[in-house]
Write a protein that holds these residues in place. Structure first.
Motif, PDB file in Angstrom:
ATOM      1  N   GLN A 120       1.800  71.299 -29.300  1.00  0.00           N
ATOM      2  CA  GLN A 120       2.524  72.147 -28.227  1.00  0.00           C
ATOM      3  C   GLN A 120       3.779  71.275 -27.998  1.00  0.00           C
ATOM      4  O   GLN A 120       3.675  70.024 -27.530  1.00  0.00           O
ATOM      5  N   TYR A 121       4.934  72.046 -27.584  1.00  0.00           N
ATOM      6  CA  TYR A 121       6.336  71.515 -27.354  1.00  0.00           C
ATOM      7  C   TYR A 121       6.830  72.207 -26.082  1.00  0.00           C
ATOM      8  O   TYR A 121       6.814  73.553 -26.097  1.00  0.00           O
ATOM      9  N   GLY A 122       7.568  71.544 -25.353  1.00  0.00           N
ATOM     10  CA  GLY A 122       8.448  72.173 -24.441  1.00  0.00           C
ATOM     11  C   GLY A 122       7.772  72.686 -23.477  1.00  0.00           C
ATOM     12  O   GLY A 122       6.562  72.962 -23.236  1.00  0.00           O
ATOM     13  N   GLU A 123       8.632  73.292 -22.328  1.00  0.00           N
ATOM     14  CA  GLU A 123       7.891  74.302 -21.321  1.00  0.00           C
ATOM     15  C   GLU A 123       7.349  75.489 -21.855  1.00  0.00           C
ATOM     16  O   GLU A 123       6.387  76.108 -21.185  1.00  0.00           O
ATOM     17  N   SER A 124       7.726  76.050 -22.970  1.00  0.00           N
ATOM     18  CA  SER A 124       7.262  77.219 -23.415  1.00  0.00           C
ATOM     19  C   SER A 124       5.876  77.016 -24.178  1.00  0.00           C
ATOM     20  O   SER A 124       5.261  77.792 -24.383  1.00  0.00           O
ATOM     21  N   GLY A 125       5.598  75.568 -24.662  1.00  0.00           N
ATOM     22  CA  GLY A 125       4.193  75.543 -25.097  1.00  0.00           C
ATOM     23  C   GLY A 125       4.029  75.845 -26.566  1.00  0.00           C
ATOM     24  O   GLY A 125       2.974  76.233 -26.912  1.00  0.00           O
ATOM     25  N   ALA A 126       5.433  75.975 -27.300  1.00  0.00           N
ATOM     26  CA  ALA A 126       5.284  76.559 -28.500  1.00  0.00           C
ATOM     27  C   ALA A 126       4.562  75.458 -29.497  1.00  0.00           C
ATOM     28  O   ALA A 126       4.545  74.198 -29.281  1.00  0.00           O
ATOM     29  N   TRP A 127       3.711  76.233 -30.408  1.00  0.00           N
ATOM     30  CA  TRP A 127       2.867  75.443 -31.329  1.00  0.00           C
ATOM     31  C   TRP A 127       3.856  75.142 -32.461  1.00  0.00           C
ATOM     32  O   TRP A 127       4.343  76.134 -33.309  1.00  0.00           O
ATOM     33  N   VAL A 128       3.983  74.067 -33.120  1.00  0.00           N
ATOM     34  CA  VAL A 128       4.883  73.554 -34.321  1.00  0.00           C
ATOM     35  C   VAL A 128       4.127  72.542 -34.965  1.00  0.00           C
ATOM     36  O   VAL A 128       3.785  71.779 -34.403  1.00  0.00           O
ATOM     37  N   SER A 129       4.190  72.565 -36.429  1.00  0.00           N
ATOM     38  CA  SER A 129       3.521  71.515 -37.100  1.00  0.00           C
ATOM     39  C   SER A 129       4.281  70.346 -37.046  1.00  0.00           C
ATOM     40  O   SER A 129       5.442  70.239 -36.820  1.00  0.00           O
ATOM     41  N   ASP A 130       3.408  69.483 -37.240  1.00  0.00           N
ATOM     42  CA  ASP A 130       4.299  67.965 -37.424  1.00  0.00           C
ATOM     43  C   ASP A 130       5.111  68.089 -38.654  1.00  0.00           C
ATOM     44  O   ASP A 130       5.901  67.004 -38.916  1.00  0.00           O
ATOM     45  N   LEU A 131       5.215  68.903 -39.452  1.00  0.00           N
ATOM     46  CA  LEU A 131       6.053  68.932 -40.655  1.00  0.00           C
ATOM     47  C   LEU A 131       7.536  69.333 -40.214  1.00  0.00           C
ATOM     48  O   LEU A 131       8.444  69.150 -40.878  1.00  0.00           O
ATOM     49  N   MET A 132       7.612  69.563 -38.728  1.00  0.00           N
ATOM     50  CA  MET A 132       8.846  70.326 -38.399  1.00  0.00           C
ATOM     51  C   MET A 132       9.042  69.366 -37.058  1.00  0.00           C
ATOM     52  O   MET A 132       9.344  70.147 -35.943  1.00  0.00           O
ATOM     53  N   PRO A 133       9.544  68.146 -36.959  1.00  0.00           N
ATOM     54  CA  PRO A 133       9.287  67.602 -35.650  1.00  0.00           C
ATOM     55  C   PRO A 133      10.775  67.874 -35.110  1.00  0.00           C
ATOM     56  O   PRO A 133      10.928  67.803 -33.912  1.00  0.00           O
ATOM     57  N   THR A 135      12.713  70.510 -35.371  1.00  0.00           N
ATOM     58  CA  THR A 135      12.964  72.102 -34.740  1.00  0.00           C
ATOM     59  C   THR A 135      11.641  72.083 -33.619  1.00  0.00           C
ATOM     60  O   THR A 135      12.172  72.716 -32.628  1.00  0.00           O
ATOM     61  N   ALA A 136      10.564  71.297 -33.420  1.00  0.00           N
ATOM     62  CA  ALA A 136       9.753  71.196 -32.330  1.00  0.00           C
ATOM     63  C   ALA A 136      10.548  70.931 -31.038  1.00  0.00           C
ATOM     64  O   ALA A 136      10.257  71.483 -30.108  1.00  0.00           O
ATOM     65  N   GLN A 137      11.469  69.822 -31.516  1.00  0.00           N
ATOM     66  CA  GLN A 137      12.442  69.570 -30.047  1.00  0.00           C
ATOM     67  C   GLN A 137      13.182  70.407 -29.350  1.00  0.00           C
ATOM     68  O   GLN A 137      13.796  70.570 -28.369  1.00  0.00           O
ATOM     69  N   ILE A 138      13.582  71.536 -30.299  1.00  0.00           N
ATOM     70  CA  ILE A 138      14.246  72.635 -29.862  1.00  0.00           C
ATOM     71  C   ILE A 138      13.594  73.764 -29.573  1.00  0.00           C
ATOM     72  O   ILE A 138      14.052  74.775 -29.199  1.00  0.00           O
ATOM     73  N   SER A 139      12.259  73.845 -29.252  1.00  0.00           N
ATOM     74  CA  SER A 139      11.428  74.971 -29.516  1.00  0.00           C
ATOM     75  C   SER A 139      11.764  75.752 -28.011  1.00  0.00           C
ATOM     76  O   SER A 139      11.842  77.072 -28.116  1.00  0.00           O
ATOM     77  N   ASP A 140      12.235  75.161 -27.124  1.00  0.00           N
ATOM     78  CA  ASP A 140      12.422  76.003 -25.672  1.00  0.00           C
ATOM     79  C   ASP A 140      13.750  76.689 -25.980  1.00  0.00           C
ATOM     80  O   ASP A 140      14.249  77.651 -25.066  1.00  0.00           O
ATOM     81  N   LYS A 141      14.515  76.477 -26.999  1.00  0.00           N
ATOM     82  CA  LYS A 141      15.839  77.201 -27.409  1.00  0.00           C
ATOM     83  C   LYS A 141      15.687  78.282 -28.435  1.00  0.00           C
ATOM     84  O   LYS A 141      16.580  79.413 -28.619  1.00  0.00           O
ATOM     85  N   LEU A 142      14.322  78.622 -28.964  1.00  0.00           N
ATOM     86  CA  LEU A 142      14.035  79.346 -29.808  1.00  0.00           C
ATOM     87  C   LEU A 142      13.248  80.678 -29.448  1.00  0.00           C
ATOM     88  O   LEU A 142      12.331  80.612 -28.613  1.00  0.00           O
ATOM     89  N   CYS A 143      13.394  81.806 -30.019  1.00  0.00           N
ATOM     90  CA  CYS A 143      12.654  82.916 -29.953  1.00  0.00           C
ATOM     91  C   CYS A 143      11.613  82.913 -31.342  1.00  0.00           C
ATOM     92  O   CYS A 143      12.326  83.357 -32.351  1.00  0.00           O
TER      93      CYS A 143
END
Length: 484
Positions: A120-133, A135-143
């Protein structure tokens, strides 16, 4: 024979209608001139009635991932997949469902856990695979939209369906519709630009068909202009030896006069296309070399996009050019990157694919944001469908693990341009097989994209073969819950 009679006998049906003072040619010409001369003050061309309402976005960058990224390995975390790894798919999940001929009947297929862990990443707690490190770091900018579903089960029909609203080639694509409706913000670059790339040494690439950026039954001036992946982005940017720019200008003026005479006679929109394309080609001789020159980019920017950014034809290079195009007024940039069709290469080629696309995709969003462009630029990332949560291949040979085509649930993400950041909308079931909540059909996504650009998808139409056509056919609803 009387020469006047002979001339009449040689008059074609098209010429007859074109020369009629009150005929079809004049009507077509009037419609054409009204679009060209009375468009929005903020754009070149476009329809005078658009936008229908205030837009959130002015431009779009579509990072289209040909071949269908595996949602259950990248963004749609399903812990139950890990628990059922190697077990037959539970009863009821795939009953009556159609898969590709490579799977056929899916009952009894073995479940396959994600090939890498999720976090899980960011304030949003988005689940992202380790394959996408990255993208995981900008998860709070994504929908993240995790409840996408489509109707086609094979690549070309599914891509065409997502981009044009129909599985069969011949309909205008999204970029063509936007160019037709909204026009261009740039006098020196095309309104709709396409660039393609593929991961090196991949065995699972898809063919890039021209109809993926075609104008269909719209005049061909609205089709995408494809930039090349090697050498100069566009052929013949340089004049031949002995030909000056002034000489080229003079020739084009003479050709334009001949074409204008024909346009006045016949009102054929394709003649108008010819005129505009000659003019655009001349302007691109000056604008494209400057666009392709990366010497003005800082070292920090180049490093942010990652390895390969200075190599024409790579996804990273195309992402940086997309930002530069958007800065210069291009309306719609469509990047298509192939190599996601991992039927038996999840543990090898999926890693290469993510390395090629993850860093550059995240960098593009960050770069647009820091330049103040993200609020008015809609970035979309995703493919034509997802991939099966069950195994395709030999379970006992990890090197041959793969997943088949899966239209029933998949994930796309969007950023900027009026969508809420840091949210996940909709969900698939506990195995990632079917949509569970807030389903988003392809036509719903199309309607939402148009809405963000100030367009009512039911009102942007074009009459062809006796009926009014639109991108969303007779379907589609705006997904209002994701709007900022």
């Amino acid at each position: 024979m009387d020469p006047r009679l002979e001339n009449r006998l040689h008059t074609t049906r098209r010429e007859f209608f074109g020369r009629s003072a009150t005929g079809l040619g004049t009507a077509a010409l009037g419609a054409l001139l009204s679009q060209e001369c009375f468009g929005s003050a903020e754009s070149l061309g476009g329809l005078p009635t658009l936008p229908h309402f205030a837009s959130k976005a002015k431009r779009v960058i579509y990072l289209f991932q040909n071949g269908a990224p595996t949602h259950v390995d990248l963004f749609d975390y399903k812990p139950l997949l890990g628990k059922l790894h190697g077990d037959p798919i539970p009863a009821g999940y795939v009953d009556g469902k159609r898969f590709s001929t490579m799977t056929g009947d899916a009952s009894g297929k073995l479940m396959l856990a994600p090939v890498e862990p999720f976090r899980q990443y960011g304030e949003s707690g988005a689940w992202v695979s380790d394959l996408m490190p990255h993208t995981a770091q900008i998860s709070d900018k994504l929908c993240f939209i995790k409840s996408m579903h489509t109707e086609a089960v094979n690549h070309a029909p599914a891509i065409q369906f997502l981009l044009s609203g129909g599985e069969i080639p011949g309909r205008p694509t999204l970029g063509a519709w936007l160019t037709y409706g909204l026009g261009s913000e740039s006098a020196n670059l095309p309104a709709f630009v396409v660039m393609t790339s593929i991961t090196k040494n991949t065995t699972c690439g898809q063919i890039f068909y021209d109809f993926y950026w075609g104008s269909g039954f719209l005049p061909s001036k609205y089709q995408g202009v494809k930039f090349r992946g090697s050498g100069e982005p566009v052929l013949y940017l340089s004049n031949p030896k002995g030909i000056s720019r002034e000489m080229r200008r003079g020739w084009l003026d003479d050709i334009a006069e001949i074409n204008h005479q024909k346009l006045r006679d016949f009102g054929d929109p394709e003649i108008a296309t010819r005129i505009s394309q000659y003019e655009m080609a001349f302007k691109m001789q000056a604008s494209v070399p400057e666009l392709a020159d990366l010497s003005g980019e800082t070292k920090e920017t180049l490093e942010m996009y990652g390895p390969g950014v200075e190599e024409p034809g790579t996804f990273a290079h195309n992402c940086l050019l997309a930002r530069k195009l958007i800065e210069r007024g291009t309306r719609f940039v469509q990047l298509m990157h192939a190599g996601w069709d991992q039927h038996n290469s999840l543990t090898t080629e999926l890693y290469n694919q993510c390395r090629d696309t993850d860093q550059a995709s995240a960098a593009l969003v960050q770069d647009l944001d820091r330049r103040g462009l993200l609020d008015e630029t809609l970035v979309i990332w995703g493919g034509e469908f997802g991939r099966t949560p069950f195994l395709q291949g030999d379970f006992n040979n990890r090197v041959r693990w793969g997943r088949d085509h899966h239209p029933y649930a998949f994930t796309v993400w969007m950023a900027g341009g009026g969508v809420q950041p840091g949210i996940s909308y909709g969900s698939s079931d506990d195995l990632g097989v079917n949509v569970a909540t807030n389903p988003v059909h392809v036509h719903d996504l199309q309607a939402t994209i148009l809405h963000l650009l100030g367009i009512d998808h039911e009102k942007l139409t074009y009459r062809f073969q006796g009926r009014q056509f639109r991108l969303t056919d007779v379907h589609g609803h705006v997904v209002s819950d994701i709007l900022a």
